[in-house]
Design a protein around this motif. Structure first.
Motif, PDB file in Angstrom:
ATOM      1  N   GLY A  68      -6.476 -39.407 -34.651  1.00 14.18           N
ATOM      2  CA  GLY A  68      -7.051 -39.647 -35.972  1.00 14.18           C
ATOM      3  C   GLY A  68      -8.513 -40.032 -35.897  1.00 14.18           C
ATOM      4  O   GLY A  68      -9.332 -39.570 -36.701  1.00 14.18           O
ATOM      5  N   ALA A  69      -8.865 -40.876 -34.922  1.00 16.83           N
ATOM      6  CA  ALA A  69     -10.268 -41.281 -34.765  1.00 16.83           C
ATOM      7  C   ALA A  69     -11.146 -40.086 -34.417  1.00 16.83           C
ATOM      8  O   ALA A  69     -12.264 -39.945 -34.939  1.00 16.83           O
ATOM      9  CB  ALA A  69     -10.376 -42.365 -33.689  1.00 16.83           C
ATOM     10  N   LEU A  70     -10.654 -39.212 -33.545  1.00 15.88           N
ATOM     11  CA  LEU A  70     -11.434 -38.028 -33.175  1.00 15.88           C
ATOM     12  C   LEU A  70     -11.576 -37.062 -34.346  1.00 15.88           C
ATOM     13  O   LEU A  70     -12.634 -36.451 -34.531  1.00 15.88           O
ATOM     14  CB  LEU A  70     -10.772 -37.330 -31.984  1.00 15.88           C
ATOM     15  CG  LEU A  70     -10.966 -38.036 -30.633  1.00 15.88           C
ATOM     16  CD1 LEU A  70     -10.030 -37.439 -29.588  1.00 15.88           C
ATOM     17  CD2 LEU A  70     -12.420 -37.912 -30.172  1.00 15.88           C
ATOM     18  N   LEU A  71     -10.516 -36.934 -35.154  1.00 14.73           N
ATOM     19  CA  LEU A  71     -10.606 -36.072 -36.335  1.00 14.73           C
ATOM     20  C   LEU A  71     -11.672 -36.590 -37.291  1.00 14.73           C
ATOM     21  O   LEU A  71     -12.497 -35.815 -37.802  1.00 14.73           O
ATOM     22  CB  LEU A  71      -9.250 -36.004 -37.040  1.00 14.73           C
ATOM     23  CG  LEU A  71      -9.205 -35.183 -38.334  1.00 14.73           C
ATOM     24  CD1 LEU A  71      -9.518 -33.713 -38.058  1.00 14.73           C
ATOM     25  CD2 LEU A  71      -7.851 -35.324 -39.023  1.00 14.73           C
ATOM     26  N   VAL A  72     -11.676 -37.903 -37.525  1.00 17.28           N
ATOM     27  CA  VAL A  72     -12.694 -38.504 -38.401  1.00 17.28           C
ATOM     28  C   VAL A  72     -14.087 -38.283 -37.831  1.00 17.28           C
ATOM     29  O   VAL A  72     -15.036 -37.946 -38.562  1.00 17.28           O
ATOM     30  CB  VAL A  72     -12.405 -40.007 -38.603  1.00 17.28           C
ATOM     31  CG1 VAL A  72     -13.607 -40.714 -39.235  1.00 17.28           C
ATOM     32  CG2 VAL A  72     -11.177 -40.195 -39.480  1.00 17.28           C
ATOM     33  N   PHE A  73     -14.234 -38.453 -36.523  1.00 15.66           N
ATOM     34  CA  PHE A  73     -15.534 -38.231 -35.892  1.00 15.66           C
ATOM     35  C   PHE A  73     -15.991 -36.785 -36.092  1.00 15.66           C
ATOM     36  O   PHE A  73     -17.160 -36.532 -36.443  1.00 15.66           O
ATOM     37  CB  PHE A  73     -15.454 -38.556 -34.398  1.00 15.66           C
ATOM     38  CG  PHE A  73     -16.724 -38.259 -33.649  1.00 15.66           C
ATOM     39  CD1 PHE A  73     -17.831 -39.089 -33.775  1.00 15.66           C
ATOM     40  CD2 PHE A  73     -16.827 -37.145 -32.829  1.00 15.66           C
ATOM     41  CE1 PHE A  73     -19.015 -38.814 -33.090  1.00 15.66           C
ATOM     42  CE2 PHE A  73     -18.003 -36.859 -32.138  1.00 15.66           C
ATOM     43  CZ  PHE A  73     -19.097 -37.700 -32.275  1.00 15.66           C
ATOM     44  N   GLY A  74     -15.087 -35.834 -35.883  1.00 14.98           N
ATOM     45  CA  GLY A  74     -15.444 -34.434 -36.064  1.00 14.98           C
ATOM     46  C   GLY A  74     -15.827 -34.117 -37.495  1.00 14.98           C
ATOM     47  O   GLY A  74     -16.798 -33.379 -37.748  1.00 14.98           O
ATOM     48  N   LEU A  75     -15.083 -34.678 -38.454  1.00 13.33           N
ATOM     49  CA  LEU A  75     -15.415 -34.451 -39.864  1.00 13.33           C
ATOM     50  C   LEU A  75     -16.769 -35.088 -40.209  1.00 13.33           C
ATOM     51  O   LEU A  75     -17.531 -34.545 -41.027  1.00 13.33           O
ATOM     52  CB  LEU A  75     -14.312 -35.016 -40.754  1.00 13.33           C
ATOM     53  CG  LEU A  75     -12.964 -34.299 -40.708  1.00 13.33           C
ATOM     54  CD1 LEU A  75     -11.918 -35.044 -41.545  1.00 13.33           C
ATOM     55  CD2 LEU A  75     -13.089 -32.854 -41.198  1.00 13.33           C
ATOM     56  N   ALA A  76     -17.056 -36.242 -39.600  1.00 14.56           N
ATOM     57  CA  ALA A  76     -18.344 -36.891 -39.851  1.00 14.56           C
ATOM     58  C   ALA A  76     -19.495 -36.043 -39.328  1.00 14.56           C
ATOM     59  O   ALA A  76     -20.519 -35.861 -39.989  1.00 14.56           O
ATOM     60  CB  ALA A  76     -18.362 -38.269 -39.196  1.00 14.56           C
TER      61      ALA A  76
ATOM     62  N   SER B 283      -6.818 -41.839 -43.707  1.00  8.92           N
ATOM     63  CA  SER B 283      -6.611 -40.852 -44.779  1.00  8.92           C
ATOM     64  C   SER B 283      -7.761 -40.899 -45.781  1.00  8.92           C
ATOM     65  O   SER B 283      -8.258 -39.867 -46.238  1.00  8.92           O
ATOM     66  CB  SER B 283      -5.283 -41.115 -45.502  1.00  8.92           C
ATOM     67  OG  SER B 283      -4.183 -40.681 -44.736  1.00  8.92           O
ATOM     68  N   GLY B 284      -8.186 -42.125 -46.124  1.00  7.29           N
ATOM     69  CA  GLY B 284      -9.317 -42.266 -47.039  1.00  7.29           C
ATOM     70  C   GLY B 284     -10.601 -41.721 -46.456  1.00  7.29           C
ATOM     71  O   GLY B 284     -11.399 -41.086 -47.163  1.00  7.29           O
ATOM     72  N   LEU B 285     -10.816 -41.937 -45.148  1.00  7.80           N
ATOM     73  CA  LEU B 285     -12.029 -41.417 -44.511  1.00  7.80           C
ATOM     74  C   LEU B 285     -12.011 -39.896 -44.435  1.00  7.80           C
ATOM     75  O   LEU B 285     -13.054 -39.249 -44.577  1.00  7.80           O
ATOM     76  CB  LEU B 285     -12.167 -42.019 -43.107  1.00  7.80           C
ATOM     77  CG  LEU B 285     -12.523 -43.507 -43.055  1.00  7.80           C
ATOM     78  CD1 LEU B 285     -12.498 -44.007 -41.616  1.00  7.80           C
ATOM     79  CD2 LEU B 285     -13.886 -43.761 -43.687  1.00  7.80           C
ATOM     80  N   VAL B 286     -10.829 -39.307 -44.188  1.00  8.25           N
ATOM     81  CA  VAL B 286     -10.727 -37.846 -44.193  1.00  8.25           C
ATOM     82  C   VAL B 286     -11.158 -37.310 -45.558  1.00  8.25           C
ATOM     83  O   VAL B 286     -11.958 -36.373 -45.658  1.00  8.25           O
ATOM     84  CB  VAL B 286      -9.292 -37.397 -43.850  1.00  8.25           C
ATOM     85  CG1 VAL B 286      -9.106 -35.900 -44.129  1.00  8.25           C
ATOM     86  CG2 VAL B 286      -8.968 -37.690 -42.384  1.00  8.25           C
ATOM     87  N   ALA B 287     -10.628 -37.927 -46.622  1.00  7.36           N
ATOM     88  CA  ALA B 287     -11.005 -37.495 -47.968  1.00  7.36           C
ATOM     89  C   ALA B 287     -12.502 -37.688 -48.206  1.00  7.36           C
ATOM     90  O   ALA B 287     -13.180 -36.814 -48.768  1.00  7.36           O
ATOM     91  CB  ALA B 287     -10.206 -38.284 -49.002  1.00  7.36           C
ATOM     92  N   ALA B 288     -13.034 -38.836 -47.776  1.00  8.34           N
ATOM     93  CA  ALA B 288     -14.453 -39.133 -48.002  1.00  8.34           C
ATOM     94  C   ALA B 288     -15.344 -38.113 -47.325  1.00  8.34           C
ATOM     95  O   ALA B 288     -16.321 -37.623 -47.918  1.00  8.34           O
ATOM     96  CB  ALA B 288     -14.767 -40.534 -47.484  1.00  8.34           C
ATOM     97  N   LEU B 289     -15.011 -37.755 -46.085  1.00  6.20           N
ATOM     98  CA  LEU B 289     -15.869 -36.842 -45.328  1.00  6.20           C
ATOM     99  C   LEU B 289     -15.739 -35.403 -45.814  1.00  6.20           C
ATOM    100  O   LEU B 289     -16.673 -34.615 -45.658  1.00  6.20           O
ATOM    101  CB  LEU B 289     -15.533 -36.955 -43.840  1.00  6.20           C
ATOM    102  CG  LEU B 289     -15.904 -38.325 -43.244  1.00  6.20           C
ATOM    103  CD1 LEU B 289     -15.269 -38.503 -41.877  1.00  6.20           C
ATOM    104  CD2 LEU B 289     -17.420 -38.491 -43.173  1.00  6.20           C
TER     105      LEU B 289
END
Length: 339
Positions: free
Chosen positions: A321-329, A50-56
């Motif tokens: 969740g990992a793939l979502l973070v990767f896509g946002l990155a 959740s924090g990484l989603v917000a960060a990205l």
């Protein structure tokens, strides 16, 4: 035992506890392993994501401050730790956590198992919340009262989840509580701390991962229906019944993909976030298990029995969740180019 071998043994113990929420079977427990188990650190990656989603989402936004972002992410992870500890304390006090209840079966309960005393548990709760309060004071000084509003709302909902008089879990409101906390409050609050502003697209973008976290709780409460229903603990799966609750959980998993696509369409997420659809094969593997009752006995080596659907949901959440973070990155890297 040599120092190198002892170090490898400790590391192996920590990794096992982080993977299963349990100490290694038959082995001595060092202090780090003890507190990994007591705090249920194995589930903290949900909050970190959740924090990484917000960060990205925040990177590149006007007013972005990396130092405040790091503090906010640390704050929500500590809040999750405090929430886990408080849930164990309040559920044990209320009598819902017993030696025969799933909480004490899938992993050692901090107090009931004798890992720590009730006094030690309370001390840990006070210390973690005090550390969070210091972080909140720094963020509030930098960003103002809205940060306090996000934090207080999250704290109230976390306490009310199990603590009287509200005990939201007992009234079928625990699942919406998780959606709000792991979605708009964590993602929105972290984004605000990092940038000093909040927008409706950010709040919309917080919902897909919030839904994923809710599927884990739904699965866990489906697993606990035989234990919760006789105690009058009316979680949403108890109210719905097992079959409907399993169907609703699958619906929430599908809704995650639909929401990600919707967020991309309206510009709340960058288009690379669509890489999350690569988790659909994992959902396809989980799907048939949710369509039928759980097995009568745990599979060989299954570490968190009697949890079954919760573990299946976590397997899906971890990849999606990992793939979502990767896509946002990827989106965060490409956005300056696109602009």
């Amino acid at each position: 035992m040599s120092e190198a071998r002892a170090g490898r043994s400790r590391l192996s113990s920590w990794l096992y506890a982080l993977r299963t929420t349990n100490p290694p079977p038959g082995g001595p427990m060092d202090p780090v392993t003890l507190w990994i188990v007591v705090t249920r650190a194995a589930v903290l990656p949900m909050t970190l994501v959740s924090g990484l989603v917000a960060a990205l989402l925040a990177v590149g936004a006007p007013g972005f401050d990396a130092g405040l972002l790091a503090l906010a992410v640390a704050g929500i992870v500590l809040a999750h730790v405090a929430n886990n500890l408080m849930n164990d304390l309040f559920d044990a006090q209320a009598g819902s956590d017993t030696a025969t209840y799933p909480r004490a079966l899938y992993a050692p309960h901090p107090v009931l198992s004798g890992l720590v005393s009730r006094r030690t548990l309370i001390t840990a709760i006070v210390l973690v919340n005090a550390a969070d309060l210091v972080i909140l004071a720094v963020l509030a000084a930098a960003r103002g009262l809205p940060v306090v509003a996000f934090a207080v709302a999250g704290f109230v909902l976390s306490v009310a989840y199990t603590a009287p008089p509200l005990r939201l879990k007992k009234r079928g409101l625990g699942e919406p509580d998780v959606l709000v906390v792991w979605g708009p409050l964590m993602v929105g609050g972290t984004y605000y701390a990092a940038t000093g502003s909040i927008t409706w697209p950010v709040l919309l973008a917080s919902l897909p991962y919030g839904l994923l976290c809710t599927t884990v709780l739904m699965g866990k409460h489906v697993d606990k229906i035989p234990f919760d229903a006789p105690q009058g603990i009316r979680t949403l799966p108890v109210i719905l019944g097992e079959r409907r609750a399993r169907a609703v959980t699958l619906g929430l998993m599908v809704a995650f993909y639909a929401l990600v696509a919707g967020c991309v369409l309206v510009g709340a997420m960058p288009w690379p976030a669509l890489v999350a659809v690569l988790a659909l094969p994992r959902l396809a593997k989980v799907w048939p298990h949710f369509r039928r009752p759980p097995p009568q006995e745990p599979p060989a080596g299954f570490p968190v029995w009697p949890l079954w659907y919760a573990a299946l949901a976590w397997v899906h959440v971890r990849q999606a969740g990992a793939l979502l973070v990767f896509g946002l990155a990827v989106g965060a890297v490409l956005s300056p180019v696109a602009g």
